[in-house]
Design a protein around this motif. Structure first.
Motif, short mmCIF file in Angstrom:
data_model
loop_
_atom_site.label_atom_id
_atom_site.label_comp_id
_atom_site.label_asym_id
_atom_site.label_seq_id
_atom_site.Cartn_x
_atom_site.Cartn_y
_atom_site.Cartn_z
N MET A 278 0.58 -1.21 0.17
CA MET A 278 0.09 0.07 0.07
C MET A 278 0.85 1.26 -0.01
O MET A 278 0.56 2.29 -0.54
CB MET A 278 -0.82 -0.08 1.17
CG MET A 278 -1.69 1.39 1.38
SD MET A 278 -2.90 1.61 0.13
CE MET A 278 -4.18 0.45 0.66
N ALA A 279 1.77 1.20 0.78
CA ALA A 279 2.71 2.31 0.81
C ALA A 279 3.69 2.65 -0.27
O ALA A 279 3.69 3.82 -1.04
CB ALA A 279 3.92 2.34 2.02
N SER A 280 3.94 1.50 -1.15
CA SER A 280 4.54 1.85 -2.31
C SER A 280 3.78 2.29 -3.46
O SER A 280 4.03 3.07 -4.27
CB SER A 280 5.30 0.51 -2.98
OG SER A 280 4.25 -0.56 -3.14
N ALA A 281 2.30 1.88 -3.40
CA ALA A 281 1.49 2.41 -4.31
C ALA A 281 1.22 3.78 -4.22
O ALA A 281 0.93 4.76 -5.09
CB ALA A 281 0.12 1.37 -4.37
N ILE A 282 0.76 4.15 -3.09
CA ILE A 282 0.55 5.72 -2.52
C ILE A 282 1.66 6.59 -2.94
O ILE A 282 1.51 7.80 -3.27
CB ILE A 282 0.07 5.63 -1.20
CG1 ILE A 282 -1.31 4.85 -0.82
CG2 ILE A 282 -0.32 7.19 -0.80
CD1 ILE A 282 -2.48 5.18 -1.58
N SER A 283 2.95 6.10 -2.75
CA SER A 283 4.07 7.00 -2.92
C SER A 283 4.22 7.30 -4.36
O SER A 283 4.74 8.41 -4.77
CB SER A 283 5.36 6.14 -2.77
OG SER A 283 5.53 4.93 -3.74
N ASN A 284 3.45 6.38 -5.36
CA ASN A 284 3.63 6.99 -6.69
C ASN A 284 2.59 8.02 -7.06
O ASN A 284 2.72 8.43 -8.21
CB ASN A 284 3.26 5.83 -7.44
CG ASN A 284 4.49 4.71 -7.75
OD1 ASN A 284 5.61 5.30 -7.76
ND2 ASN A 284 4.04 3.27 -7.70
N LEU A 285 1.88 8.55 -6.10
CA LEU A 285 0.82 9.69 -6.34
C LEU A 285 1.73 10.81 -5.90
O LEU A 285 1.10 11.97 -6.22
CB LEU A 285 -0.17 9.50 -5.04
CG LEU A 285 -1.22 8.29 -5.64
CD1 LEU A 285 -2.54 8.44 -4.64
CD2 LEU A 285 -1.93 8.66 -6.93
N SER A 286 2.94 10.99 -5.71
CA SER A 286 3.64 12.08 -5.12
C SER A 286 3.63 12.98 -6.07
O SER A 286 3.29 14.18 -6.04
CB SER A 286 4.92 11.76 -4.51
OG SER A 286 5.19 11.14 -3.18
N PRO A 287 4.12 12.89 -7.58
CA PRO A 287 3.89 13.67 -8.43
C PRO A 287 2.70 14.28 -8.82
O PRO A 287 2.46 15.29 -9.23
CB PRO A 287 4.37 12.92 -9.82
CG PRO A 287 5.12 11.67 -9.27
CD PRO A 287 4.55 11.21 -8.04
N ALA A 288 1.36 13.46 -8.55
CA ALA A 288 0.20 13.91 -8.82
C ALA A 288 -0.17 14.91 -7.85
O ALA A 288 -0.93 16.03 -8.11
CB ALA A 288 -0.64 12.80 -8.82
N ILE A 289 0.33 14.48 -6.69
CA ILE A 289 -0.24 15.39 -5.42
C ILE A 289 0.58 16.93 -5.69
O ILE A 289 0.14 17.90 -5.34
CB ILE A 289 0.29 14.70 -4.06
CG1 ILE A 289 -0.53 13.42 -3.95
CG2 ILE A 289 -0.25 15.95 -2.88
CD1 ILE A 289 -0.31 12.79 -2.76
N THR A 290 1.95 16.59 -5.87
CA THR A 290 2.48 18.12 -6.36
C THR A 290 1.97 18.77 -7.29
O THR A 290 1.86 20.06 -7.40
CB THR A 290 3.87 17.63 -6.42
OG1 THR A 290 4.59 16.80 -5.53
CG2 THR A 290 4.92 18.86 -6.79
N PHE A 291 1.81 18.32 -8.42
CA PHE A 291 1.02 18.97 -9.52
C PHE A 291 -0.25 19.57 -9.12
O PHE A 291 -0.84 20.50 -9.51
CB PHE A 291 0.75 17.85 -10.67
CG PHE A 291 -0.06 18.37 -11.92
CD1 PHE A 291 0.65 19.40 -12.55
CD2 PHE A 291 -1.28 18.13 -12.01
CE1 PHE A 291 -0.11 20.07 -13.71
CE2 PHE A 291 -1.86 18.67 -13.29
CZ PHE A 291 -1.19 19.59 -13.98
N MET A 292 -0.99 18.82 -8.30
CA MET A 292 -2.35 19.39 -8.08
C MET A 292 -2.14 20.67 -7.02
O MET A 292 -2.95 21.65 -7.01
CB MET A 292 -3.36 18.37 -7.05
CG MET A 292 -3.88 17.16 -8.00
SD MET A 292 -4.61 16.04 -6.93
CE MET A 292 -5.80 16.86 -6.14
#
Length: 362
Positions: free
Chosen positions: A110-124
């Motif tokens: 779960m942690a590895s999957a959510i970590s891939n959202l970092s670019p998306a969160i930064t872009f938002m």
């Protein structure tokens, strides 16, 4: 091909790939060991405090040597020290504490999957604060927006839908995963990852204002450790939880501190210098694959259809967003090159300077 060409090819092509593959495997190995230690009774907050305290102690002699050798380093001011304090608060007290609490309720996968959202969160975040312009006529903007939507959709599938079980594992009595709260753990990791994105933005601004990265890292760890120790009675009020006996808990603390401080930072910095940030980012979705293999093998985790589908969707969104970022960066560099070529009075020797500035920002 000459011998020098072979040496160049090995050092610049093979070694960075091997280093990033090693980092990816060790990252997930560390999370798997930490999860196993939590299953054996190690509190997540205890791990955060001891891990960062040991890491700071490892950094201390190197920091003293750094001060003695670099007499011309920038001057420390109250403003810079306050920045370090905020970095420790965001990067350790919020990000790490929430990350490992989330892992204790869910899994390293779960942690590895959510970590891939970092670019998306930064872009938002950048779009909300108007630091990032969205132009629907631009392919790069469409790719970044689409990648963000795809990645978040994949994370939602990963978190809220499990589906049928794909693999039945033979449970180990030592490292058997405890009953997990998948949704709650995913939400906690997401909140921690959001604070981590804010930390990255502030850290980047701080290193530009105070260009001494080793000092930034040391004080970041120092202040974060002090903050966690100050909050430790509230984070873990049970005194017996702070007594860590020899075993998997001690292994997790020593491995986490030694690997993160001694090897990971140096190897990542070297790979960034040799191949650039895009090459490093491309290995991020591989974390999910390694985490699934290690979770199923060593923790007795079960792989469900929803997790597999969600991981694929997150990886697709990640690569789409990264492609959009690369296109936008290349377009910006082309515009800058044209401006430099058309600017009167500028010689060709200024062009490498722009390239070096771009590299330093990474």
């Amino acid at each position: 091909m000459t011998r020098s060409d072979e040496t160049w090819s090995w050092r610049n092509e093979v070694l960075p790939f091997a280093a990033m593959l090693t980092i990816t495997c060790l990252d997930m190995s560390g999370l798997t060991i930490i999860k196993a230690a939590m299953n054996a009774g190690l509190a997540s907050n205890v791990f955060v405090v001891y891990h960062n305290a040991l890491g700071t102690l490892i950094l201390l002699p190197f920091f003293i040597l750094h001060i003695c050798r670099n007499t011309g380093r920038p001057r420390l001011t109250f403003h810079i020290l306050f920045r370090f304090f905020i970095l420790g608060l965001l990067g350790i007290c919020l990000f790490e504490v929430l990350l490992y609490i989330g892992v204790s309720y869910s899994s390293p996968t779960m942690a590895s999957a959510i970590s891939n959202l970092s670019p998306a969160i930064t872009f938002m975040a950048a779009a909300i604060f108007r630091m990032e312009k969205i132009d629907m006529r631009s392919r790069s903007s469409v790719a970044k927006l689409s990648g963000t939507i795809i990645a978040i959709s994949g994370a939602m599938v990963f978190t809220f839908y499990q589906g049928p079980q794909l693999f039945v594992t033979i449970h180990s009595p030592l490292l058997l995963s405890q009953p997990s709260n998948w949704v709650f753990g995913g939400l906690i990791i997401f909140i921690g990852g959001s604070s981590g994105c804010i930390w990255q933005v502030l850290q980047s601004a701080t290193t530009k204002e105070f260009p001494d990265q080793f000092t930034v890292v040391f004080f970041f760890c120092l202040f974060g450790t002090i903050q966690c120790i100050a909050l430790s009675p509230f984070l873990e009020p049970n005194p017996s939880a702070w007594v860590v006996e020899s075993g998997i808990g001690m292994i997790a603390i020593v491995f986490g501190a030694a690997y993160s401080v001694v090897f990971r930072v140096s190897a990542l910095t070297w790979c960034l210098e040799k191949k650039g940030p895009v090459f490093v980012a491309m290995f991020s979705p591989l974390n999910i694959v390694v985490a699934v293999i290690m979770g199923v093998t060593f923790l007795g985790d079960s792989l469900h259809l929803g997790s597999a589908i969600g991981a694929v969707i997150v990886a697709a969104g990640f690569y789409t967003l990264v492609w959009g970022q690369v296109k936008a960066k290349n377009k910006l560099e082309e515009v800058r090159d044209v401006d430099v070529a058309n600017e009167p009075g500028l010689s060709d020797q200024n062009a490498p300077l722009l390239g070096s500035l771009n590299e330093s920002k990474c």
